[in-house]
Design an enzyme around this catalytic site. Structure first.
Site, PDB file in Angstrom:
ATOM      1  N   GLY A  14       0.842  -1.240  -0.145  1.00 17.86           N
ATOM      2  CA  GLY A  14       0.023   0.162   0.006  1.00 17.86           C
ATOM      3  C   GLY A  14       0.819   1.135   0.162  1.00 17.86           C
ATOM      4  N   SER A  15       2.167   1.233  -0.568  1.00 19.15           N
ATOM      5  CA  SER A  15       2.657   2.601  -0.698  1.00 19.15           C
ATOM      6  C   SER A  15       2.152   3.678  -1.610  1.00 19.15           C
ATOM      7  CB  SER A  15       4.009   2.258  -0.950  1.00 19.15           C
ATOM      8  OG  SER A  15       4.232   2.039  -2.580  1.00 19.15           O
ATOM      9  N   ARG A  68     -16.157 -15.194  -9.908  1.00 18.01           N
ATOM     10  CA  ARG A  68     -15.550 -13.705  -9.994  1.00 18.01           C
ATOM     11  C   ARG A  68     -16.700 -12.521  -9.899  1.00 18.01           C
ATOM     12  NH1 ARG A  68     -11.245 -11.695 -14.004  1.00 18.01           N
ATOM     13  NH2 ARG A  68     -12.572 -12.767 -15.447  1.00 18.01           N
ATOM     14  N   ARG A  94      -6.169  -8.623  -8.548  1.00 14.69           N
ATOM     15  CA  ARG A  94      -7.157  -9.351  -9.074  1.00 14.69           C
ATOM     16  C   ARG A  94      -7.925  -8.834 -10.208  1.00 14.69           C
ATOM     17  NH1 ARG A  94      -6.789 -13.872  -7.087  1.00 14.69           N
ATOM     18  NH2 ARG A  94      -8.825 -14.386  -7.884  1.00 14.69           N
ATOM     19  N   LEU A  96     -10.377  -7.742 -12.769  1.00 15.22           N
ATOM     20  CA  LEU A  96     -11.915  -7.262 -12.786  1.00 15.22           C
ATOM     21  C   LEU A  96     -12.415  -7.642 -14.043  1.00 15.22           C
ATOM     22  CD1 LEU A  96     -11.027  -3.710 -11.131  1.00 15.22           C
ATOM     23  CD2 LEU A  96     -12.082  -5.947 -10.137  1.00 15.22           C
ATOM     24  N   ASN A 110      -6.124   3.169 -12.297  1.00 14.51           N
ATOM     25  CA  ASN A 110      -5.056   2.361 -12.069  1.00 14.51           C
ATOM     26  C   ASN A 110      -3.751   2.619 -12.244  1.00 14.51           C
ATOM     27  OD1 ASN A 110      -3.932  -0.284 -11.346  1.00 14.51           O
ATOM     28  ND2 ASN A 110      -3.330  -0.750 -13.181  1.00 14.51           N
ATOM     29  N   HIS A 112       0.159   1.609 -13.213  1.00 16.05           N
ATOM     30  CA  HIS A 112       0.986   0.545 -13.746  1.00 16.05           C
ATOM     31  C   HIS A 112       2.584   0.918 -13.630  1.00 16.05           C
ATOM     32  CE1 HIS A 112       1.600  -3.237 -15.876  1.00 16.05           C
ATOM     33  NE2 HIS A 112       2.415  -2.492 -16.708  1.00 16.05           N
TER      34      HIS A 112
HETATM   35  C1  GRF Z   1       3.240  -0.849  -7.713  1.00 19.51           C
HETATM   36  O1  GRF Z   1       4.218  -0.990  -8.236  1.00 19.51           O
HETATM   37  C2  GRF Z   1       2.040  -0.570  -8.628  1.00 19.51           C
HETATM   38  O2  GRF Z   1       2.422   0.098 -10.070  1.00 19.51           O
HETATM   39  C3  GRF Z   1       1.692  -1.971  -9.047  1.00 19.51           C
HETATM   40  O3  GRF Z   1       1.919  -2.693  -7.721  1.00 19.51           O
HETATM   41  C4  GRF Z   1       2.484  -2.016  -7.050  1.00 19.51           C
HETATM   42  C5  GRF Z   1       1.806  -1.707  -5.725  1.00 19.51           C
HETATM   43  O4  GRF Z   1       2.735  -1.262  -4.812  1.00 19.51           O
HETATM   44  N1  GRF Z   1       0.618  -2.074  -9.683  1.00 19.51           N
HETATM   45  P1  GRF Z   1       2.222  -0.380  -3.479  1.00 19.51           P
HETATM   46  O5  GRF Z   1       1.237  -1.742  -2.826  1.00 19.51           O
HETATM   47  O6  GRF Z   1       1.354   0.756  -3.820  1.00 19.51           O
HETATM   48  O7  GRF Z   1       3.303  -0.326  -2.633  1.00 19.51           O
END
Ligand code: GRF
Length: 206
Positions: A14-15, A68, A94, A96, A110, A112
């Site tokens: 969750g950063s 799902r 997951r 969706l 999202n 990425h």
């Molecule tokens: C991040 O690199 C994000 O881009 C990817 O998964 C990772 C999640 O990291 N989808 P965090 O849980 O937000 O630290």
């Protein structure tokens, strides 16, 4: 204008969630984080969210087996209960279904860890290094049914260094993520970006 009510969906540390919570502490920020929802009861980000005073919920996908849509109906119920207007995926692991994605299209974003459309999917840093990419980065995009394919909201890049390994590259990309995700959510919350001429979204009931 009222701040938009946002849920963050996580599966792990969750950063990015934390970066969004931090940004939303500014009263001038156009969104408030009202819910953090995890599909994994052991996600480290849940404790962090609670420590920040954000409501949390767990919808454990493993309890729904292969169904799902049943899992997503449970997600949807939590989002409705909290009157959510925008959903941010932040390391939510997951896929969706089109049912859920269309329900939220234009309000579902999202992050990425790659310069989409390059390196969709997993292990982006490994693949960028293996392919000798000169640049790498992160992308915030609207979610559409096809994975990692929706319109880009914000993207930022870095130059891959000869000395980079997966860990160093991941760390530097993560700094970009933490910067651009709050900026992108602000754009969406203010209505300054939209998904374009796709199917009209169903109205929210709240
Ligand atoms: C991040 O690199 C994000 O881009 C990817 O998964 C990772 C999640 O990291 N989808 P965090 O849980 O937000 O630290």
């Amino acid at each position: 204008m009222a701040r938009k009510r946002v849920a963050i969906l996580i599966s792990g540390r969750g950063s990015n969630m934390t970066a969004l919570i931090e940004a939303a502490k500014d009263p001038a920020y156009p969104a408030e984080i009202v819910l953090v929802l995890s599909n994994r009861p052991d996600a480290a980000g849940l404790a962090r969210a609670r420590a920040e005073g954000v409501a949390t919920a767990v919808v454990d996908h493993s309890r729904f087996g292969m169904d799902r849509e049943a899992f997503e109906r449970a997600l949807q119920a939590e989002l409705e209960r909290h009157r959510i207007e925008i959903v941010c995926l932040a390391g939510f692991m997951r896929l969706l279904t089109p049912w859920f994605v269309r329900r939220w299209q234009g309000r579902l974003i999202n992050i990425h860890p790659a310069l989409l459309p390059a390196f969709k999917g997993l292990n982006t840093h490994e693949r960028a290094l293996a392919e000798g990419a000169t640049h790498h980065g992160a992308t915030v995009h609207f979610v559409v049914p096809e994975m990692d394919s929706g319109p880009t909201i914000l993207q930022d890049r870095l130059r891959v260094l000869a000395t980079d390994d997966v860990a160093s590259l991941a760390a530097r990309v993560l700094e970009i993520e933490h910067r651009i995700y709050p900026q992108a959510l602000a754009l969406v919350a203010r209505g300054e970006v939209a998904i374009g001429d796709r199917e009209p979204q169903p109205p929210l009931r709240w």
